[in-house]
Enzyme design. Structure first.
Site, PDB file in Angstrom:
ATOM      1  N   LYS A  27       0.834  -1.213   0.000  1.00  0.00           N
ATOM      2  CA  LYS A  27       0.000   0.000   0.000  1.00  0.00           C
ATOM      3  C   LYS A  27       0.862   1.253   0.000  1.00  0.00           C
ATOM      4  CE  LYS A  27      -3.051   0.545   3.476  1.00  0.00           C
ATOM      5  NZ  LYS A  27      -3.061   1.773   4.276  1.00  0.00           N
ATOM      6  N   SER A  28       1.880   1.284   0.847  1.00  0.00           N
ATOM      7  CA  SER A  28       2.731   2.480   0.925  1.00  0.00           C
ATOM      8  C   SER A  28       3.408   2.744  -0.419  1.00  0.00           C
ATOM      9  CB  SER A  28       3.813   2.276   1.989  1.00  0.00           C
ATOM     10  OG  SER A  28       3.228   2.232   3.263  1.00  0.00           O
TER      11      SER A  28
ATOM     12  N   GLN B  72       4.944   9.149   7.244  1.00  0.00           N
ATOM     13  CA  GLN B  72       3.992  10.034   6.551  1.00  0.00           C
ATOM     14  C   GLN B  72       4.435  11.479   6.672  1.00  0.00           C
ATOM     15  OE1 GLN B  72       0.092   9.114   8.079  1.00  0.00           O
ATOM     16  NE2 GLN B  72       0.061   7.101   7.096  1.00  0.00           N
TER      17      GLN B  72
ATOM     18  N   LYS C 185      -4.278   5.464  14.872  1.00  0.00           N
ATOM     19  CA  LYS C 185      -4.366   4.810  13.553  1.00  0.00           C
ATOM     20  C   LYS C 185      -5.838   4.801  13.112  1.00  0.00           C
ATOM     21  CE  LYS C 185      -0.006   4.056  13.008  1.00  0.00           C
ATOM     22  NZ  LYS C 185       0.708   4.857  11.999  1.00  0.00           N
TER      23      LYS C 185
ATOM     24  N   ASP D 201       2.304  -1.079  11.760  1.00  0.00           N
ATOM     25  CA  ASP D 201       0.986  -1.498  11.262  1.00  0.00           C
ATOM     26  C   ASP D 201       0.661  -2.951  11.604  1.00  0.00           C
ATOM     27  OD1 ASP D 201       0.562   0.989  10.192  1.00  0.00           O
ATOM     28  OD2 ASP D 201       1.256   0.445   8.195  1.00  0.00           O
TER      29      ASP D 201
ATOM     30  N   ARG E 263       2.768   5.922  -3.325  1.00  0.00           N
ATOM     31  CA  ARG E 263       3.886   6.745  -3.808  1.00  0.00           C
ATOM     32  C   ARG E 263       4.066   6.613  -5.311  1.00  0.00           C
ATOM     33  NH1 ARG E 263       4.201   5.644   1.476  1.00  0.00           N
ATOM     34  NH2 ARG E 263       5.571   6.852   2.850  1.00  0.00           N
TER      35      ARG E 263
ATOM     36  N   ARG F  94      -7.214  -3.691   9.639  1.00  0.00           N
ATOM     37  CA  ARG F  94      -6.193  -4.593  10.186  1.00  0.00           C
ATOM     38  C   ARG F  94      -6.705  -5.323  11.436  1.00  0.00           C
ATOM     39  NH1 ARG F  94      -2.266  -3.429   6.664  1.00  0.00           N
ATOM     40  NH2 ARG F  94      -1.711  -1.254   6.279  1.00  0.00           N
TER      41      ARG F  94
HETATM   42  C1  S3P Z   1       2.762   4.873   6.227  1.00  0.00           C
HETATM   43  C2  S3P Z   1       3.352   5.231   7.410  1.00  0.00           C
HETATM   44  C3  S3P Z   1       2.880   4.793   8.723  1.00  0.00           C
HETATM   45  C4  S3P Z   1       1.920   3.614   8.595  1.00  0.00           C
HETATM   46  C5  S3P Z   1       0.913   3.808   7.505  1.00  0.00           C
HETATM   47  C6  S3P Z   1       1.606   3.965   6.176  1.00  0.00           C
HETATM   48  C7  S3P Z   1       3.316   5.379   4.958  1.00  0.00           C
HETATM   49  O1  S3P Z   1       2.181   5.855   9.352  1.00  0.00           O
HETATM   50  O2  S3P Z   1       1.253   3.407   9.814  1.00  0.00           O
HETATM   51  O3  S3P Z   1       0.024   2.720   7.427  1.00  0.00           O
HETATM   52  O4  S3P Z   1       2.958   4.849   3.886  1.00  0.00           O
HETATM   53  O5  S3P Z   1       4.114   6.316   4.997  1.00  0.00           O
HETATM   54  P1  S3P Z   1       2.926   6.938  10.296  1.00  0.00           P
HETATM   55  O6  S3P Z   1       3.778   7.771   9.431  1.00  0.00           O
HETATM   56  O7  S3P Z   1       1.801   7.705  10.925  1.00  0.00           O
HETATM   57  O8  S3P Z   1       3.705   6.127  11.291  1.00  0.00           O
END
Ligand code: S3P
Length: 436
Positions: free
Chosen positions: A22-23, A170, A343, A316, A27, A388
């Site tokens: 997903k991350s 993030q 979250k 996560d 991007r 989740r």
């Molecule tokens: C993510 C960063 C994490 C994670 C989220 C995805 C990202 O959050 O919990 O599911 O894709 O950069 P935080 O930056 O709030 O830790």
């Protein structure tokens, strides 16, 4: 309303490939949209969160074909080619989409508004709004620094040096993306390592990003050059299977082509400390990201004190890790994880409540939890609309004494479309009730 009903007694066997990361998918859509030329993405997660990001760029004039079976072609608009959106941009359930988009939109010459669903509308945005405003952005949040975010265009951004108070990828990514539009250098220092997909992918798009220890920097006024991104399977989605196969006797499962970026493998490290039988097979590199097949076999788990340095690397994965802890012998203690409370739900409170319903001694602390392993009983669990949490309790159903019903599972589609059929194919007895 969608519910899962699971029956105990299954084991997870065979080979599965969980959906794309997903991350990385967020991007890929963002950088592909801001690049010059045609970016081809394969393995893209077509979950609702990523589709929200893609829809936002389409509203801002970006042309893209797909996604179809994970393939997406994006005709990049260039860093300065986005068009004024005629409506608010809806980020759905996705904190990543909202926070990263805030960085991009802060640098545009038009006004914009970011909105989200009920859960996202409760999540803190000050962590990105404050440093972005220090860069010269003009952002107005709703009461309590929550969404919607109204972002005023036409501001001249300047690079800043920012020491992040929370370890958040993030926040880091939002500032790096704003830094693309800033005059001078943007320098970010992180208090602990967080996922570095933004830095890796920017480099893949030909942008110079420097990393020296905890310090990450880039200069504005460059260009992104289109490229091909192959998205690996999401280790966060693989996690439910790592835990399920570890706790269900007789399991032996291979998870294919999973991203094992060192900033994401906290779950593997933690489960191994608990006694899990996990092997990385055929490690390789795909498009700047390390990937492997992961073999996991059932094992006798024991409770541990979770090392603090693993917390951001598994942030996560804790809902699933708590299920492993509930099935382990002895006590598992987590501290230093206050972030779990902000979250998609308050994951400490919601998990503690669910575990208690399964008959497990689980005690919340302000920044963590204490779980005494035991025998799980069947029960009805409220996921509070958190994807989740829903998938974690579904896996608990493998070993409970009776059926586990998990309520409110629709948001599983935000990160893991097709979870129930895939889990069923691997050996979990799961039925989906409600919905269409
Ligand atoms: C993510 C960063 C994490 C994670 C989220 C995805 C990202 O959050 O919990 O599911 O894709 O950069 P935080 O930056 O709030 O830790």
């Amino acid at each position: 309303m969608i519910d899962y009903v699971t029956q105990p007694g299954g084991k997870l066997i065979g080979r599965v490939r969980v959906p794309g990361d997903k991350s990385i998918s967020h991007r890929a859509v963002m950088l592909g949209s801001l690049a010059e030329g045609e970016t081809r993405v394969t393995g893209l997660l077509d979950g609702e969160d990523v589709l929200s990001t893609l829809a936002a760029f389409r509203v801002m004039g970006v042309r893209a074909e797909g996604p179809e079976q994970g393939s997406l072609v994006i005709h990049g608009a260039g860093l300065h080619g986005l068009k004024t959106p005629q409506s608010a941009l809806d980020m759905g359930n996705s904190g990543t989409a909202m926070r990263l988009m805030a960085g991009i939109l802060a640098g545009q010459n038009f006004d914009s508004e970011l909105i989200g669903d009920e859960s996202l509308s409760k999540r803190p945005m000050k962590r990105v709004a404050d440093p972005l405003c220090r860069m010269g952005a003009v952002i107005q949040a709703a009461e309590g620094d929550r969404p919607p975010l109204r972002i005023k265009g036409g501001q001249k951004l300047r690079g800043i040096e920012y020491h992040m108070p929370v370890a958040s990828a993030q926040v880091k990514s939002s500032l790096l993306l704003a830094g693309l539009y800033a005059q001078g250098e943007t320098v970010i220092t992180e208090p602990a390592p967080t996922r570095d997909h933004t830095e890796r992918m920017l480099r893949g798009f030909g942008y110079d990003v420097q990393t020296k220890g905890a310090r990450i920097s880039l200069r504005g006024d460059g260009k992104l050059k289109a490229c091909h991104i192959d998205v690996p399977a999401d280790i966060s989605s693989a996690t439910f299977f790592l835990v399920g196969a570890s706790i269900a006797p007789g399991s032996d499962l291979v998870l294919e082509h999973v991203g094992i970026n060192p900033t994401r493998i906290g779950v593997i490290n933690i489960l191994k400390l608990m006694g899990a039988n996990i092997e990385l097979l055929n490690p390789r590199e795909v498009g700047g990201e390390p990937v492997a097949d992961i073999r996991v076999r059932a094992a006798k788990l024991h409770g541990i004190r979770i090392p603090g340095d693993q917390v951001p690397l598994a942030i996560d994965e804790f809902p699933a890790i708590f299920i492993a802890a509930a099935c382990a012998e002895g006590e598992t203690v987590l501290t230093g994880a206050h972030e779990l409370r902000v979250k998609e739900s308050d994951r400490i409170a919601v998990m503690a409540q669910g575990l208690k319903h399964l008959g497990i001694d689980a005690r919340e602390t302000p920044d963590g939890i204490l779980i005494k392993g035991g025998r799980l009983q069947g029960s009805e669990i409220d996921s509070h609309g958190d994807h989740r949490i829903a998938m974690s309790f579904a896996m608990a159903g493998l070993v409970s004494a009776g059926p586990v019903t998990v309520r409110d599972c629709k948001n599983v589609d935000t990160s893991f479309p097709g979870f129930a059929p895939l889990a069923k194919r691997a050996g979990l007895s799961i039925e989906v009730q409600g919905g269409r």
